[in-house]
Design a protein around this motif. Sequence first.
Motif, PDB file in Angstrom:
ATOM      1  N   VAL A  62     -11.856  34.760  32.290  1.00 20.45           N
ATOM      2  CA  VAL A  62     -11.051  34.970  31.196  1.00 20.45           C
ATOM      3  C   VAL A  62     -10.124  35.724  30.227  1.00 20.45           C
ATOM      4  O   VAL A  62      -9.202  35.839  30.677  1.00 20.45           O
ATOM      5  N   LEU A  63     -11.277  36.404  29.846  1.00 14.33           N
ATOM      6  CA  LEU A  63     -10.529  37.630  28.813  1.00 14.33           C
ATOM      7  C   LEU A  63     -10.033  38.847  29.725  1.00 14.33           C
ATOM      8  O   LEU A  63      -9.207  39.257  29.112  1.00 14.33           O
ATOM      9  N   ALA A  64     -10.737  39.257  31.137  1.00 20.02           N
ATOM     10  CA  ALA A  64     -10.565  40.618  31.262  1.00 20.02           C
ATOM     11  C   ALA A  64      -9.478  40.315  32.915  1.00 20.02           C
ATOM     12  O   ALA A  64      -9.525  40.718  33.342  1.00 20.02           O
ATOM     13  N   PHE A  65      -8.848  38.710  32.149  1.00 17.68           N
ATOM     14  CA  PHE A  65      -8.147  38.240  33.538  1.00 17.68           C
ATOM     15  C   PHE A  65      -6.580  39.520  33.712  1.00 17.68           C
ATOM     16  O   PHE A  65      -6.519  40.547  35.137  1.00 17.68           O
ATOM     17  N   PRO A  66      -6.556  40.369  32.992  1.00 17.51           N
ATOM     18  CA  PRO A  66      -5.227  41.555  32.998  1.00 17.51           C
ATOM     19  C   PRO A  66      -6.292  43.064  33.835  1.00 17.51           C
ATOM     20  O   PRO A  66      -5.762  43.121  34.512  1.00 17.51           O
ATOM     21  N   LEU A  67      -7.717  42.748  33.589  1.00 21.74           N
ATOM     22  CA  LEU A  67      -7.827  44.345  34.505  1.00 21.74           C
ATOM     23  C   LEU A  67      -8.239  43.594  35.518  1.00 21.74           C
ATOM     24  O   LEU A  67      -8.297  44.703  36.539  1.00 21.74           O
ATOM     25  N   TYR A  68      -8.757  42.568  36.170  1.00 25.03           N
ATOM     26  CA  TYR A  68      -8.195  41.939  37.551  1.00 25.03           C
ATOM     27  C   TYR A  68      -7.019  42.289  37.981  1.00 25.03           C
ATOM     28  O   TYR A  68      -7.162  42.571  39.356  1.00 25.03           O
ATOM     29  N   ILE A  69      -5.619  42.017  37.645  1.00 23.38           N
ATOM     30  CA  ILE A  69      -4.353  42.312  38.361  1.00 23.38           C
ATOM     31  C   ILE A  69      -4.742  43.943  37.691  1.00 23.38           C
ATOM     32  O   ILE A  69      -3.877  44.331  39.418  1.00 23.38           O
ATOM     33  N   LEU A  70      -5.092  44.890  36.847  1.00 23.51           N
ATOM     34  CA  LEU A  70      -4.705  45.540  37.381  1.00 23.51           C
ATOM     35  C   LEU A  70      -5.335  46.457  37.951  1.00 23.51           C
ATOM     36  O   LEU A  70      -5.137  47.818  39.259  1.00 23.51           O
TER      37      LEU A  70
END
Length: 133
Positions: A62-70
Amino acid sequence: MRFIIRVVVNAFAIWVVTLITALEVDVIPFAPGDTLQLVLTLLVVAAIFAVVNTIIGTVIKVLAFPLYILTLGLISLVINGLLLWITAWFTASWNWGLRVEDFWLGVVAALLISLINWVFGIILRPQTSRRDR
């Protein structure tokens, strides 16, 4: 019942990965025999890995969601390796269980465990009949 099946599949996947990579599993010393010790150790390590993946993995994902997108989801390989490394650290504190010699070997091992779980997930998926559709 699903948790038990998941733990058994994880234990099998960890065992296969220990045969392929430099991942090590130490056995819990007790009386019966070597094979039973290895099976029980793998089941306990798989249960701990499932709990770590469920609790810590959910928070990290959940916290790394932006990294999943990037990274288009490639960060999941590193996160799964980190979760396997956390499991190894947790069981190593009791002088048994899983030992991961290198973080990147843990990432490769986590990738192989995920692939084995995916294959067994396809095989063990409940089949729906044509009437249910």
